[in-house]
Design a protein around this motif. Structure first.
Motif, PDB file in Angstrom:
ATOM      1  N   ASP A 184      11.497   2.939 -12.023  1.00 14.39           N
ATOM      2  CA  ASP A 184      11.619   3.345 -10.632  1.00 14.39           C
ATOM      3  C   ASP A 184      13.075   3.556 -10.228  1.00 14.39           C
ATOM      4  OD1 ASP A 184      11.306   3.915  -8.023  1.00 14.39           O
ATOM      5  OD2 ASP A 184      10.281   2.068  -7.466  1.00 14.39           O
ATOM      6  N   PRO A 219       6.857  10.778  -9.286  1.00 19.56           N
ATOM      7  CA  PRO A 219       7.992  10.133  -9.952  1.00 19.56           C
ATOM      8  C   PRO A 219       9.355  10.557  -9.419  1.00 19.56           C
ATOM      9  CG  PRO A 219       6.506  11.155 -11.574  1.00 19.56           C
ATOM     10  CD  PRO A 219       6.053  11.593 -10.211  1.00 19.56           C
ATOM     11  N   ALA A 230       5.946   1.116 -14.564  1.00 19.01           N
ATOM     12  CA  ALA A 230       6.350   1.902 -13.399  1.00 19.01           C
ATOM     13  C   ALA A 230       7.582   1.293 -12.743  1.00 19.01           C
ATOM     14  CB  ALA A 230       5.206   1.970 -12.396  1.00 19.01           C
ATOM     15  N   GLN A 231       7.622  -0.019 -12.584  1.00 23.47           N
ATOM     16  CA  GLN A 231       8.749  -0.658 -11.928  1.00 23.47           C
ATOM     17  C   GLN A 231      10.041  -0.443 -12.705  1.00 23.47           C
ATOM     18  OE1 GLN A 231       8.859  -1.883  -8.996  1.00 23.47           O
ATOM     19  NE2 GLN A 231       6.683  -1.698  -8.577  1.00 23.47           N
ATOM     20  N   PHE A 289       4.147   3.378  -7.063  1.00 25.76           N
ATOM     21  CA  PHE A 289       5.219   2.428  -7.360  1.00 25.76           C
ATOM     22  C   PHE A 289       5.107   1.143  -6.555  1.00 25.76           C
ATOM     23  CE2 PHE A 289       6.629   6.332  -9.203  1.00 25.76           C
ATOM     24  CZ  PHE A 289       7.343   5.950 -10.320  1.00 25.76           C
ATOM     25  N   PRO A 304      13.630   2.850  -5.684  1.00 21.61           N
ATOM     26  CA  PRO A 304      12.870   1.719  -5.154  1.00 21.61           C
ATOM     27  C   PRO A 304      12.880   1.723  -3.625  1.00 21.61           C
ATOM     28  CG  PRO A 304      15.003   0.989  -5.959  1.00 21.61           C
ATOM     29  CD  PRO A 304      14.876   2.436  -6.337  1.00 21.61           C
ATOM     30  N   HIS A 348       6.255   8.784  -3.225  1.00 21.17           N
ATOM     31  CA  HIS A 348       6.724   8.003  -4.371  1.00 21.17           C
ATOM     32  C   HIS A 348       6.070   6.610  -4.357  1.00 21.17           C
ATOM     33  CE1 HIS A 348       9.589   6.793  -7.455  1.00 21.17           C
ATOM     34  NE2 HIS A 348       9.950   5.758  -6.715  1.00 21.17           N
ATOM     35  N   VAL A 349       6.204   5.935  -3.247  1.00 21.35           N
ATOM     36  CA  VAL A 349       5.742   4.539  -3.169  1.00 21.35           C
ATOM     37  C   VAL A 349       4.219   4.455  -3.211  1.00 21.35           C
ATOM     38  CG1 VAL A 349       5.646   2.496  -1.679  1.00 21.35           C
ATOM     39  CG2 VAL A 349       7.793   3.772  -1.908  1.00 21.35           C
TER      40      VAL A 349
END
Lengths: 303, 303
Positions: free
Chosen positions: B7, B159, B3-4, B276, B10, B153-154
């Motif tokens: 991303d 996505p 996932a990171q 995320f 961010p 998202h976070v």
């Protein structure tokens, strides 16, 4: 207790909020001036009047410069005349600007404003209160509904409804940055409030008022009479409103700050007596007891 | 940590707030619908679209009756799906109404809304989140500025930016009773925020958000791009807005409450992955993980 006998607008004395029909005219005849009959009639029935673009761009520059100068003066944040935002600690209001600033003294005595106010009040006038307000962006707090007259009567000893407030927009006021809101026609009723006035109430009430606050039922009734109006006015416009109209403003989470100057003109035939709550009067910087006609106000010492 | 690596947006990862240019289209081509080219272009450039009087008076009566029924249901105030006003303890929001109420399930699937949303997103859609909001009179609190997408998202693992929110006014919204405000064009920038997400953040953030909040500097920059717009719309109107637009609302000290229903439509080509932030996902009632096309949603059991 002579004051109590004469009190035609009792408030904070009983267990229930009540609405008392106004006993004073809104427009007091006797003096000519620049307002038209339509404007006077509208003020009488609605309780307010907006006058667009009264000040020029260059006048606004001077006034905004003065606000900037005052709010960055090192000792002002600690002065008695200054009110700080509870959360951000920024300067929210500075009182008595007509005595501390030449610029604001001259604005208070400006004939474009004073001639109209004298025409409404039918007499010469003096400044009961003045202040500069800044509602900062992001976290400018709301001012809850209130009638200024209720406080001025109870805490300052203003006998009757014969005063007019003047709000001068120094920045553009949008609907979304916490502009002045009024309840049209609410000035025709005195909203008598519950609760006894605590001593030195002004020290808290300037930040967050807990006494002299109308009940929800009262506000519902007054809003049914005339709904709510807000004032998205451009900088340089002024709003004149009756001393007894219910007004307030919502918060301002927008990035745009809002600033205005506020003068209260009281009739020289309506000067203050002892406060009707029986407590000592509030300090001079909130409720002036020098009844000098506004045109004769001394010029403050240079900066 | 797949996932990171993936991303592209961010947030809550660095020491400074930043603005990242949007990497997704706003309008995704591919499906026809009732919106005109002008409306689509306006949505793409401004990030929102108001559609007046979409619902009839009789439909509104049914919807308001449903709000009344739900907010007076004895156990609802204690339910997980319910958010209470911090001060008054009144019900402010109820989540997941498309699953608990037939009336709101049918509204969520109404073709007048869904056809327009599908046209914007270029695909079939499902409900990511739904809720009923009531902003009470007198003390309705402000909602501070935020991009919904930042949180989705976070904290939810949405996505990309391919979701549309729909706010349906059930009461007349005036400029002075705390209506929705947006910053036009702000949806074209992802405002990456500072601060690490705490565990079970949603329990506090639904009342008062402290993480995922844009900085003052960010908001100044975004407001300079397109200022601020508020929506004084009549009951029955809807506002569609992009998932990433900065929006909020001021307090409501007026006597008039404000209520609306809010549906979030996400593209079925943009379904959720792991959050995320690396924490467990938020509960289903806030962020749905059953990706059923909205037209095929089951009908909730009778009351």
């Amino acid at each position: 207790m002579v004051a109590q006998e004469l009190d035609v607008y009792p408030s904070r004395t009983g267990p229930e909020p009540t609405l008392i029909k106004r006993r004073d005219p809104v427009v007091h005849p006797g003096l000519d001036g620049p307002l038209t009959q339509d404007q006077l009639q509208s003020f009488a029935s609605e309780g307010f009047l907006a006058l667009n673009d009264l000040l020029s761009a260059s006048e606004l520059d001077v006034l905004r410069g003065e606000v900037q100068r005052m709010t960055s003066a090192p000792d002002l944040a600690k002065a008695l005349q200054t009110v700080i935002e509870p959360e951000s600690r920024e300067i929210r209001s500075v009182f008595e600007v007509h005595r501390s600033s030449r610029v604001f003294r001259d604005l208070a005595a400006d004939s474009r404003i004073v001639d109209r106010v004298r025409q409404i009040l039918g007499s010469d006038v003096y400044i009961h209160q003045s202040r500069m307000n800044r509602k900062s962006g992001f976290e400018g707090a709301a001012f809850y509904w209130h009638s200024d007259f209720e406080t001025w009567h109870v805490e300052d000893g203003m006998p009757r409804m014969r005063a007019v407030s003047c709000s001068i927009a120094l920045t553009d006021n949008y609907t979304w940055n916490g502009p002045l809101m009024v309840m049209p026609k609410s000035h025709l009723w005195f909203a008598s409030c519950v609760g006894e006035t605590p001593e030195e109430h002004y020290k808290d009430s300037l930040r967050k008022q807990e006494y002299g606050v109308p009940s929800n039922e009262t506000l519902h009734r007054l809003a049914e009479e005339g709904s709510v109006v807000d004032f998205p006015v451009t900088a340089g416009s002024i709003v004149l409103f009756d001393c007894n109209i219910q007004h307030g403003s919502n918060s301002n989470i927008s990035p745009l700050p809002r600033s205005n100057v506020f003068f209260v003109y009281n009739s020289l035939e309506n000067t203050l007596v002892e406060p009707f709550c029986g407590l000592p009067p509030r300090p001079e910087f909130i409720a002036c007891r020098q009844f000098t006609p506004v045109q004769e106000l001394p010029t403050p010492a240079a900066r």
